[in-house]
Design an enzyme around this catalytic site. Structure first.
Site, short mmCIF file in Angstrom:
data_model
loop_
_atom_site.label_atom_id
_atom_site.label_comp_id
_atom_site.label_asym_id
_atom_site.label_seq_id
_atom_site.Cartn_x
_atom_site.Cartn_y
_atom_site.Cartn_z
N ASN A 1 0.83 -1.20 0.00
CA ASN A 1 0.00 0.00 0.00
C ASN A 1 0.87 1.26 0.00
O ASN A 1 2.00 1.24 0.48
CB ASN A 1 -0.93 0.01 1.22
CG ASN A 1 -1.83 -1.22 1.25
OD1 ASN A 1 -2.06 -1.87 0.22
ND2 ASN A 1 -2.30 -1.59 2.44
N GLU B 1 -11.75 -13.65 1.65
CA GLU B 1 -11.86 -14.48 0.43
C GLU B 1 -10.69 -15.46 0.32
O GLU B 1 -9.63 -15.27 0.92
CB GLU B 1 -11.83 -13.56 -0.82
CG GLU B 1 -12.83 -12.42 -0.82
CD GLU B 1 -14.27 -12.90 -0.99
OE1 GLU B 1 -15.18 -12.22 -0.50
OE2 GLU B 1 -14.44 -14.00 -1.59
N HIS C 1 5.82 -0.62 -2.74
CA HIS C 1 5.37 0.09 -3.94
C HIS C 1 5.47 1.60 -3.79
O HIS C 1 4.80 2.35 -4.50
CB HIS C 1 3.92 -0.30 -4.28
CG HIS C 1 3.78 -1.71 -4.78
ND1 HIS C 1 2.60 -2.41 -4.68
CD2 HIS C 1 4.67 -2.55 -5.35
CE1 HIS C 1 2.77 -3.62 -5.21
NE2 HIS C 1 4.02 -3.74 -5.61
N ASP D 1 -0.51 4.25 1.13
CA ASP D 1 -1.32 5.22 1.88
C ASP D 1 -0.67 5.71 3.18
O ASP D 1 -1.20 6.60 3.84
CB ASP D 1 -2.71 4.61 2.18
CG ASP D 1 -2.63 3.24 2.88
OD1 ASP D 1 -3.49 2.38 2.61
OD2 ASP D 1 -1.71 3.03 3.69
N CYS E 1 6.80 20.21 -12.17
CA CYS E 1 8.16 20.40 -11.63
C CYS E 1 8.61 21.81 -11.96
O CYS E 1 8.10 22.46 -12.88
CB CYS E 1 9.08 19.36 -12.28
SG CYS E 1 10.80 19.50 -11.76
N SER F 1 -4.72 -9.92 -2.69
CA SER F 1 -5.21 -10.96 -3.61
C SER F 1 -4.04 -11.78 -4.14
O SER F 1 -4.22 -12.78 -4.83
CB SER F 1 -5.93 -10.31 -4.80
OG SER F 1 -5.02 -9.47 -5.51
N CYS G 1 10.11 14.05 -10.37
CA CYS G 1 10.13 14.41 -11.80
C CYS G 1 10.93 13.35 -12.55
O CYS G 1 12.09 13.10 -12.21
CB CYS G 1 10.80 15.79 -11.98
SG CYS G 1 10.90 16.26 -13.72
N GLY H 1 -4.91 -9.12 3.61
CA GLY H 1 -5.64 -8.27 2.67
C GLY H 1 -4.98 -8.09 1.32
O GLY H 1 -4.95 -6.98 0.78
N1 APR Z 1 -9.84 -7.37 5.43
C1 APR Z 1 -8.95 -8.20 4.83
N2 APR Z 1 -8.89 -8.41 3.49
C2 APR Z 1 -9.79 -7.76 2.74
C3 APR Z 1 -10.76 -6.88 3.28
C4 APR Z 1 -10.75 -6.70 4.68
N3 APR Z 1 -11.65 -5.88 5.28
N4 APR Z 1 -11.51 -6.39 2.25
C5 APR Z 1 -11.01 -6.94 1.11
N5 APR Z 1 -10.00 -7.77 1.40
C6 APR Z 1 -9.16 -8.56 0.47
C7 APR Z 1 -9.84 -8.98 -0.80
O1 APR Z 1 -10.51 -10.24 -0.62
C8 APR Z 1 -8.63 -9.12 -1.75
O2 APR Z 1 -8.11 -10.45 -1.70
O3 APR Z 1 -8.10 -7.72 0.08
C9 APR Z 1 -7.60 -8.14 -1.19
C10 APR Z 1 -7.39 -6.91 -2.06
O4 APR Z 1 -6.82 -7.34 -3.28
P1 APR Z 1 -6.37 -6.25 -4.36
O5 APR Z 1 -7.43 -5.25 -4.55
O6 APR Z 1 -5.86 -7.02 -5.55
O7 APR Z 1 -5.15 -5.46 -3.67
P2 APR Z 1 -3.64 -5.92 -3.55
O8 APR Z 1 -3.52 -7.40 -3.40
O9 APR Z 1 -3.02 -5.09 -2.50
O10 APR Z 1 -3.04 -5.47 -4.98
C11 APR Z 1 -1.64 -5.60 -5.14
O11 APR Z 1 -1.84 -4.52 -7.29
O12 APR Z 1 -2.88 -2.91 -8.51
C12 APR Z 1 -1.69 -3.24 -7.88
O13 APR Z 1 -0.04 -1.81 -7.00
C13 APR Z 1 -1.34 -2.27 -6.78
O14 APR Z 1 -0.37 -2.70 -4.59
C14 APR Z 1 -1.38 -3.10 -5.51
C15 APR Z 1 -1.16 -4.50 -6.04
#
Ligand code: APR
Length: 257
Positions: A106, A219, A123, A108, A152, A193, A131, A191
């Protein structure tokens, strides 16, 4: 993969206590409860913005103003977000000596805002603009205003210092993350995917080096059927909150004991 016995969170906490040296790998899912949309899934950022058009380095170089349409939304949402119980819980577990580092995908900054001290930003971070022509850097808060495209001093359009698709991972972050994965006792995967490389390779590195893998995600993911040892199906704030309470119980041995 074990979904865990009658109380999988307690089983996972016991694993953390026995093995110690836990490291967390977090993804967008840990910040969903702070109001920041994840990327994939029906409500994700990539359902609104095609990442191949809005989130690659090539797209930024070709059409920076278009990419800033997506970036502006991301900066605005992240700028107003606060750490949730999951971020705070990981910081608390670091203070208890249970978690020693957080590797986050993340951008953030919420782990640091929650008090985590060792955070590896795999990331990058939305705090900084760079720039890509003269390499000058600026703080986002000093250079970006909602709806505007930051420039810039050299006149070129600035880019947030985050890793877009097609960019390499900051070499120090990659090295530190792989070292943490190779030497941890437990990898807590929260959290994500697990679809984006090379971040998604980290659980396999940890597993191959002998770590146990505990996954926190409502999931199933590509990890859940093979790399994961215990899958705690639930929201990050709920699961990590329960884990913290277990470690606050005087009868619960913590790795420092
Ligand atoms: N608690 C835990 N997990 C959660 C929650 C929650 N409240 N809500 C959603 N999730 C899970 C979803 O089931 C999913 O598996 O968080 C995951 C989010 O997956 P993505 O949206 O693919 O995010 P991420 O895995 O961080 O993506 C990786 O992809 O797009 C690029 O650079 C971007 O850092 C990012 C990278």
């Amino acid at each position: 993969m074990r979904a865990g016995g009658s109380d999988p969170i307690r089983e996972a906490a016991r694993l953390l206590a026995e093995r110690g040296n836990a490291v967390a790998l977090t993804g967008a899912g840990i910040s969903v409860e702070s109001g920041i949309p994840s990327f994939r899934g029906s409500q994700g950022m990539w359902a609104k913005y095609d990442p191949m058009e809005y989130a690659t380095l090539h797209a930024f170089l070709q059409s920076p103003r278009k990419v800033w349409e997506m970036l502006s939304e991301m900066v605005s949402v992240c700028g107003g977000a606060m750490p949730n119980a999951a971020h705070k819980g990981l910081a608390a577990l670091e203070g208890m000596g249970v978690v020693r580092a957080v590797i986050t995908q993340n951008v953030d900054g919420l782990h640091q805002a929650a008090g985590s001290r060792r955070v590896i930003e795999y990331h990058g971070n939305l705090d900084e603009l760079i720039c890509v022509y003269c390499w000058k850097r600026y703080l986002m808060r000093e250079r970006w205003t909602p709806g505007a495209v930051p420039l810039c001093d050299c006149g070129e359009i600035l880019k947030p210092n985050v890793v877009l698709f097609g960019e390499s991972i900051p070499w120090l972050a990659q090295e530190q993350a792989e070292e943490e994965a190779r030497t941890c006792g437990v990898l807590l995967v929260v959290g994500t995917s697990a679809q984006v490389s090379p971040a998604c390779d980290i659980p396999g590195i940890a597993k191959d080096a002998g770590a146990a893998v505990v996954e926190i995600n409502p999931e199933e993911t590509s990890l859940s059927g093979n790399v994961t040892d215990i899958h705690l199906r639930g929201s990050a704030s709920e699961v990590i909150g329960k884990m913290v309470r277990l470690f606050q119980d005087p009868n619960m041995k913590s790795p420092k004991d």
